[in-house]
Scaffold this motif. Structure first.
Motif, PDB file in Angstrom:
ATOM      1  N   ALA A  42       0.835  -1.200   0.000  1.00 41.03           N
ATOM      2  CA  ALA A  42       0.000   0.000   0.000  1.00 41.03           C
ATOM      3  C   ALA A  42       0.872   1.252   0.000  1.00 41.03           C
ATOM      4  O   ALA A  42       0.628   2.199  -0.760  1.00 41.03           O
ATOM      5  CB  ALA A  42      -0.939  -0.005   1.194  1.00 41.03           C
ATOM      6  N   LEU A  43       1.903   1.249   0.837  1.00 46.54           N
ATOM      7  CA  LEU A  43       2.811   2.389   0.914  1.00 46.54           C
ATOM      8  C   LEU A  43       3.522   2.608  -0.429  1.00 46.54           C
ATOM      9  O   LEU A  43       3.569   3.731  -0.933  1.00 46.54           O
ATOM     10  CB  LEU A  43       3.835   2.166   2.020  1.00 46.54           C
ATOM     11  N   LEU A  44       4.073   1.552  -1.010  1.00 41.26           N
ATOM     12  CA  LEU A  44       4.798   1.686  -2.273  1.00 41.26           C
ATOM     13  C   LEU A  44       3.892   2.236  -3.372  1.00 41.26           C
ATOM     14  O   LEU A  44       4.325   3.044  -4.194  1.00 41.26           O
ATOM     15  CB  LEU A  44       5.397   0.344  -2.701  1.00 41.26           C
ATOM     16  N   LEU A  50       7.169   2.620   7.548  1.00 45.57           N
ATOM     17  CA  LEU A  50       5.753   2.279   7.723  1.00 45.57           C
ATOM     18  C   LEU A  50       5.088   3.118   8.811  1.00 45.57           C
ATOM     19  O   LEU A  50       3.881   3.356   8.766  1.00 45.57           O
ATOM     20  CB  LEU A  50       5.602   0.793   8.038  1.00 45.57           C
ATOM     21  N   ALA A  51       5.857   3.578   9.791  1.00 43.52           N
ATOM     22  CA  ALA A  51       5.302   4.371  10.892  1.00 43.52           C
ATOM     23  C   ALA A  51       5.068   5.829  10.517  1.00 43.52           C
ATOM     24  O   ALA A  51       4.350   6.542  11.224  1.00 43.52           O
ATOM     25  CB  ALA A  51       6.228   4.290  12.104  1.00 43.52           C
ATOM     26  N   GLN A  77       4.927  13.087   6.041  1.00 41.88           N
ATOM     27  CA  GLN A  77       6.313  13.084   6.512  1.00 41.88           C
ATOM     28  C   GLN A  77       7.256  12.301   5.597  1.00 41.88           C
ATOM     29  O   GLN A  77       8.467  12.418   5.715  1.00 41.88           O
ATOM     30  CB  GLN A  77       6.384  12.460   7.905  1.00 41.88           C
ATOM     31  N   ARG A  78       6.715  11.501   4.709  1.00 39.83           N
ATOM     32  CA  ARG A  78       7.548  10.596   3.915  1.00 39.83           C
ATOM     33  C   ARG A  78       8.550  11.316   3.028  1.00 39.83           C
ATOM     34  O   ARG A  78       9.697  10.901   2.921  1.00 39.83           O
ATOM     35  CB  ARG A  78       6.668   9.693   3.051  1.00 39.83           C
ATOM     36  N   GLU A  99      15.226  -4.082   8.408  1.00 41.54           N
ATOM     37  CA  GLU A  99      13.958  -4.222   9.134  1.00 41.54           C
ATOM     38  C   GLU A  99      13.623  -2.938   9.890  1.00 41.54           C
ATOM     39  O   GLU A  99      12.495  -2.461   9.867  1.00 41.54           O
ATOM     40  CB  GLU A  99      13.999  -5.413  10.081  1.00 41.54           C
ATOM     41  N   GLU A 100      14.618  -2.365  10.556  1.00 41.69           N
ATOM     42  CA  GLU A 100      14.402  -1.112  11.290  1.00 41.69           C
ATOM     43  C   GLU A 100      13.988   0.014  10.338  1.00 41.69           C
ATOM     44  O   GLU A 100      13.080   0.789  10.648  1.00 41.69           O
ATOM     45  CB  GLU A 100      15.676  -0.715  12.038  1.00 41.69           C
ATOM     46  N   LEU A 101      14.627   0.077   9.189  1.00 45.84           N
ATOM     47  CA  LEU A 101      14.293   1.110   8.208  1.00 45.84           C
ATOM     48  C   LEU A 101      12.854   0.948   7.711  1.00 45.84           C
ATOM     49  O   LEU A 101      12.114   1.938   7.619  1.00 45.84           O
ATOM     50  CB  LEU A 101      15.280   1.059   7.033  1.00 45.84           C
ATOM     51  N   ARG A 102      12.444  -0.281   7.394  1.00 44.65           N
ATOM     52  CA  ARG A 102      11.067  -0.529   6.943  1.00 44.65           C
ATOM     53  C   ARG A 102      10.070  -0.133   8.031  1.00 44.65           C
ATOM     54  O   ARG A 102       9.036   0.485   7.744  1.00 44.65           O
ATOM     55  CB  ARG A 102      10.855  -2.002   6.587  1.00 44.65           C
TER      56      ARG A 102
END
Length: 188
Positions: A138-140, A171-172, A177-178, A164-167
């Protein structure tokens, strides 16, 4: 999009074309559907498929259904453009597609916008925990071309232990803000 990119889409997403025309030669040959389009003819065609072929078509159908309508429309137009090419050129495009790595071929199942970037996005998004698959897709699909390009750079620069931390961070983020987050990460 290049002719090659169009051909990749058409081979991956057979529902844009008749089944026989869109199945790569790496997949066992599938019988052509009955010309009459009768229910019995379609059922006979389906019954003649192996379990592997049925799984493959179900997977492709699910990928097709997951695409936004605008992406499906682009693929329909691509189908018409590729169908208008000489047979030799169609075969050359199919052969070129079959020469690329299976992982990248599978990336084209994401449609034209993401498929072309998949080799560069794959390090960050190729192996997702089940809980992240839908939110990531959905984000992509919400990102524009410039943001996807930035994200592909970030994907290639991020070490495996930090992905994983970056994803999770991405997602948060709220959609507003993206853009700033992507610019900041690319600027590093």
């Amino acid at each position: 999009m290049s002719k090659f990119g169009l051909a990749c889409l058409l081979v991956c997403l057979p529902l844009a074309l008749p089944v026989q025309a869109a199945v790569p030669s790496a997949v066992p040959a599938m019988p052509a559907p009955a010309r009459s389009g009768s229910v019995a003819g379609i059922q006979n065609t389906w019954a003649a498929l192996s379990p592997e072929q049925k799984r493959e078509l179900r997977s492709r159908y699910a990928a097709w259904q997951a695409l936004p309508e605008g992406e499906r429309q682009r693929i329909r137009h691509a189908a018409a453009a590729v169908a208008a090419l000489p047979v030799a050129e169609q075969q050359a495009l199919r052969a070129r597609y079959l020469d690329i790595d299976q992982m990248h071929r599978d990336g084209w199942l994401l449609g034209p916008q993401l498929g072309v970037l998949y080799p560069r996005l794959q390090p960050l998004f190729g192996y997702l925990p089940a809980a992240q698959r839908e939110p990531v897709m959905a984000l992509l699909r919400q990102l524009d071309a410039a943001q996807l390009e930035q994200l592909s750079l970030i994907s290639q620069r991020t070490p495996p232990q930090q992905r994983e931390e970056l994803r999770t961070q991405l997602l948060a983020l709220a959609p507003a803000q993206r853009d700033a987050w992507l610019r900041e990460k690319v600027g590093r």
